[in-house]
Design an enzyme around this catalytic site. Structure first.
Site, PDB file in Angstrom:
ATOM      1  CB  CYS A  35      -0.852   0.066   1.266  1.00 18.79           C
ATOM      2  SG  CYS A  35      -1.881  -1.375   1.524  1.00 18.79           S
ATOM      3  CD1 TRP A  70      -1.925  -5.488  -2.925  1.00 16.51           C
ATOM      4  CD2 TRP A  70      -2.748  -4.460  -4.714  1.00 16.51           C
ATOM      5  NE1 TRP A  70      -1.993  -6.395  -3.946  1.00 16.51           N
ATOM      6  CE2 TRP A  70      -2.482  -5.798  -5.059  1.00 16.51           C
ATOM      7  CE3 TRP A  70      -3.277  -3.619  -5.704  1.00 16.51           C
ATOM      8  CZ2 TRP A  70      -2.715  -6.316  -6.327  1.00 16.51           C
ATOM      9  CZ3 TRP A  70      -3.504  -4.129  -6.962  1.00 16.51           C
ATOM     10  CH2 TRP A  70      -3.220  -5.454  -7.260  1.00 16.51           C
ATOM     11  CE  LYS A  88       7.768 -13.789 -17.844  1.00 20.76           C
ATOM     12  NZ  LYS A  88       6.808 -14.391 -16.999  1.00 20.76           N
ATOM     13  CD  GLU A 108       5.732 -12.711 -21.048  1.00 21.12           C
ATOM     14  OE1 GLU A 108       4.551 -12.495 -21.310  1.00 21.12           O
ATOM     15  OE2 GLU A 108       6.119 -13.079 -19.923  1.00 21.12           O
ATOM     16  CG  HIS A 146      11.459 -38.733 -27.504  1.00 25.79           C
ATOM     17  ND1 HIS A 146      11.563 -40.069 -27.830  1.00 25.79           N
ATOM     18  CD2 HIS A 146      11.824 -38.648 -26.199  1.00 25.79           C
ATOM     19  CE1 HIS A 146      11.940 -40.762 -26.765  1.00 25.79           C
ATOM     20  NE2 HIS A 146      12.119 -39.904 -25.757  1.00 25.79           N
ATOM     21  CE  LYS A 189       0.914  -7.771 -14.340  1.00 19.21           C
ATOM     22  NZ  LYS A 189       2.058  -8.681 -14.522  1.00 19.21           N
TER      23      LYS A 189
HETATM   24  C1  F6R Z   1       3.387 -13.812 -18.559  1.00 19.99           C
HETATM   25  C2  F6R Z   1       2.117 -13.346 -18.032  1.00 19.99           C
HETATM   26  C3  F6R Z   1       0.887 -14.042 -18.476  1.00 19.99           C
HETATM   27  C4  F6R Z   1      -0.031 -14.293 -17.275  1.00 19.99           C
HETATM   28  C5  F6R Z   1      -1.366 -14.878 -17.742  1.00 19.99           C
HETATM   29  C6  F6R Z   1      -2.250 -15.244 -16.575  1.00 19.99           C
HETATM   30  O1  F6R Z   1       4.453 -13.083 -18.085  1.00 19.99           O
HETATM   31  O2  F6R Z   1       2.058 -12.435 -17.271  1.00 19.99           O
HETATM   32  O3  F6R Z   1       1.175 -15.230 -19.114  1.00 19.99           O
HETATM   33  O4  F6R Z   1       0.615 -15.155 -16.404  1.00 19.99           O
HETATM   34  O5  F6R Z   1      -2.029 -13.966 -18.563  1.00 19.99           O
HETATM   35  O6  F6R Z   1      -2.550 -14.133 -15.801  1.00 19.99           O
HETATM   36  P1  F6R Z   1      -3.175 -14.280 -14.359  1.00 19.99           P
HETATM   37  O7  F6R Z   1      -2.177 -14.915 -13.486  1.00 19.99           O
HETATM   38  O8  F6R Z   1      -3.514 -12.879 -13.967  1.00 19.99           O
HETATM   39  O9  F6R Z   1      -4.394 -15.135 -14.504  1.00 19.99           O
END
Ligand code: F6R
Length: 607
Positions: free
Chosen positions: A2, A75, A483, A486, A502, A602
């Protein structure tokens, strides 16, 4: 996580400054907001759930009298984001107001004791015990400062607090243990805040409070004391050279790297979960007919790792399933005996919620692990656990992944205890290692940061990477691949190492980078065989090893060393961190913005 702020001005209104400061702290939490000010011996409070702008539109946060006040942007950790749970919280008589960032671990016991003494609680938060304890201590004859000091000795856990009271109308008392708190000093007044950007428009002179310290701030001075033995601390302000933008990221160039470095703190917070919820969830898992671990993306990789933990520690078979596939893959098998453990950082991923919804309609039990109290997942879960990572701004999940792993490991251990599947000594060893994880991760990140920079420079033009691991490390390999792909747009592949021959091995040609995840566990001997296979075909070997693993070091062209030896089930928590750093520095090397990879959001709220 927070954001808190306090200010004591020589003259003028505090409320607009508090409001502006909270906007700067909004990245730390944004589900509710509140302010308290003092004017002519009267305490004024405005608070509500919602984002700061929404609450300001309703309540006008600037329209509060008084040149002293505190504020909070929340938060949620304990108690859903409702108005009653918004800070500041007060004592019974509304004469002491407190804002808090952190977790009071022993709040349930304290609350019970205070309720027995007649204190009336209004919220479900852990924080509310603080003003009531201060009130109780004052009833015993202590003055405000003594009462705050005594309260800090009683509460256990993490905190940054600011206390405002009609009993000392020109003073804010603040204190810190494991949550940040910084004092700002200017000609016009003195401030305290969770983070420097909150007061940077007002002053660039800052005094960083250390753990275990209490500060008494007035408009023209501050004093610092140690909590343990009340010794004075002399500390002069430093001049902060950051720009406002740099300050928001605490001097880091991107949120992703800031969040990678926050992992030790987040892991510490996962050690403060309430036993009640862990035990309850473990009981549901133990009694389930079958368990499906349902999630997307990084959260799915946490589930994949968890399936090894549940099986290895608790002898519990679980099915990790990608949420968008759940209905087709497992739908008809779901029934009243099924338990779904849905894992979602945001708690809002549409595919995961759709899977949960489907399973609920077939009378399955829903358990949730999320980072967001009040998210849709928390509303549909029979029991949910909040992973306590604080908001993650970078689009790529980093700190939320390792926090999920820590919670899942603790859960697996609880199920193991219920089932009596592992011995006393092994349980104690694992518990001790889980406690050590924050330090191990901290050292691992520090040690590997320069190595990751160097590897990223050297490999920045590689078109593809191959990630391999065995056992639970195959989940680490999947996450490392995601990681890099993306964030740095490097199309990569990940496999359980045994599967590589395989098919995928046909890709290997001289110079092909293959990343091996090699903890010193049962799989090590076999993984050495896999390394040899790749070397024989000219691959360049990058390994993540345990510190001092000379044999694998000698087989590797580059290596990252994890600072400590770990039981296999905990390895993903530390072994992923050098590879998060690698993905980050690859993106930076390529001139990309790691915080905002193209085409990604996000929270994925579409099917
Ligand atoms: C990868 C990433 C995404 C999330 C996915 C699920 O770095 O951030 O693959 O992990 O969209 O998101 P949540 O956990 O919010 O359901």
């Amino acid at each position: 996580m927070c954001g808190i702020f306090g200010c004591v001005l020589k003259e003028g209104k505090a409320a607009p400054l508090i409001h502006a400061a909270l906007k700067k702290l909004e990245y730390r939490g944004y589900d509710s907001v509140g302010e308290a000010t003092l004017f002519n011996g009267v305490m004024y409070i405005k608070k509500d759930q919602g984002k700061i702008d929404e609450v300001h539109r309703e309540l006008n946060l600037d329209d509060m009298e008084g040149s002293i006040g505190i504020g909070h942007t929340r938060w949620a950790t304990h108690g859903a984001p409702y108005k009653v749970n918004a800070h500041p919280h007060t004592d019974c008589a509304n004469r002491i107001a407190v804002v808090h960032n952190g977790i009071v671990e022993n709040f349930l016991e304290i609350r019970k004791e205070l309720e027995a003494l007649g204190h009336e609680f209004r919220s479900k938060t852990d924080t509310e015990v603080i003003p009531h304890l201060i009130e109780e201590n004052m009833k015993k004859g202590m003055n405000l400062i003594e009462a705050v000091h005594e309260t800090l000795k009683t509460i256990r856990g993490s905190y940054a607090i600011a206390v405002l009271s009609v009993f000392e109308p020109n003073t804010i008392i603040c204190a810190r243990n494991e949550s940040p708190l910084i004092i700002g000093v200017s000609e016009e007044g003195t401030y305290c805040a969770s983070d420097i950007p909150a007061f940077l428009p007002l002053t660039n002179k800052a005094v960083i409070l250390e753990n275990g310290e209490i500060a008494i701030i007035k408009s023209d001075k501050y004093e610092i004391w140690t909590i343990e033995d009340w010794k004075p601390v002399k500390r002069e302000p430093e001049v902060i050279k950051w720009t406002a933008e740099m300050a928001e990221k605490q001097g880091y160039p991107h949120f992703m790297i800031k969040e990678i470095y926050e992992q030790p703190r987040c892991l510490r917070d996962t050690l403060r979960l309430q036993d009640l919820y862990l035990d309850l969830m473990a009981t549901f898992l133990d009694r389930a007919g079958e368990v499906f671990l349902v999630a997307a993306g990084t959260s799915y990789h946490a589930c994949l790792a968890a399936s090894y933990m549940f099986s290895d520690l608790a002898f519990l078979a679980t099915h990790p399933v990608i949420s968008s596939e759940f209905i087709e893959q497992e739908g008809m098998a779901v029934n009243i005996n099924s338990t779904i453990l849905a894992v979602s950082q945001s708690g809002e991923t549409t595919d995961t919620l759709a899977a949960v919804d489907y399973a609920r309609n077939r009378a399955a039990t829903i358990l949730g692990l999320t980072n967001v109290v009040g998210s849709s997942l928390t509303r549909v879960s029979r029991v949910y656990i909040v992973q306590q990572s604080g908001p993650e701004i970078g689009v790529a999940a980093t700190k939320t992944f390792t926090s999920q792993l820590s919670v899942l490991a603790q859960l697996a251990l609880r199920v193991a205890k219920i089932r009596g599947k592992i011995g006393h000594r092994q349980i104690e060893e694992l518990e001790e290692k889980i406690r050590q994880m924050p330090d191990i991760v901290e050292k691992t990140i520090k040690k590997n940061d320069p190595v990751a920079r160097e590897v990223a420079k050297e490999f920045r033009d590689k078109q593809v990477f191959f990630f391999l691991g065995r056992g639970i490390s195959s989940a680490t390999a999947q996450e490392a691949r995601l990681k890099l792909m993306e964030i740095a747009y490097v199309p990569s592949i990940a496999y359980p190492a045994g599967e590589s021959k395989h098919g995928p091995i046909s890709l290997i040609e001289p110079g092909f980078p293959v990343v091996f995840i090699c903890p010193k566990d049962e799989t090590r001997k076999t993984i050495i065989g896999n390394i040899m296979e790749m070397k024989a075909r000219g691959a360049t070997i990058i390994s993540v090893i345990e510190e001092g693993d000379e044999e694998i070091k000698s087989l590797s062209d580059k290596y990252f060393e994890v600072a400590g030896s770990l039981p296999e089930m905990l390895t993903p928590i530390a072994f992923i961190t050098p590879l998060q750093l690698l993905a980050y520095y690859m993106a930076v090397e390529k001139g990309l913005n790691p915080d905002k990879p193209r085409n990604l959001a996000k929270s994925v709220t579409v099917k």
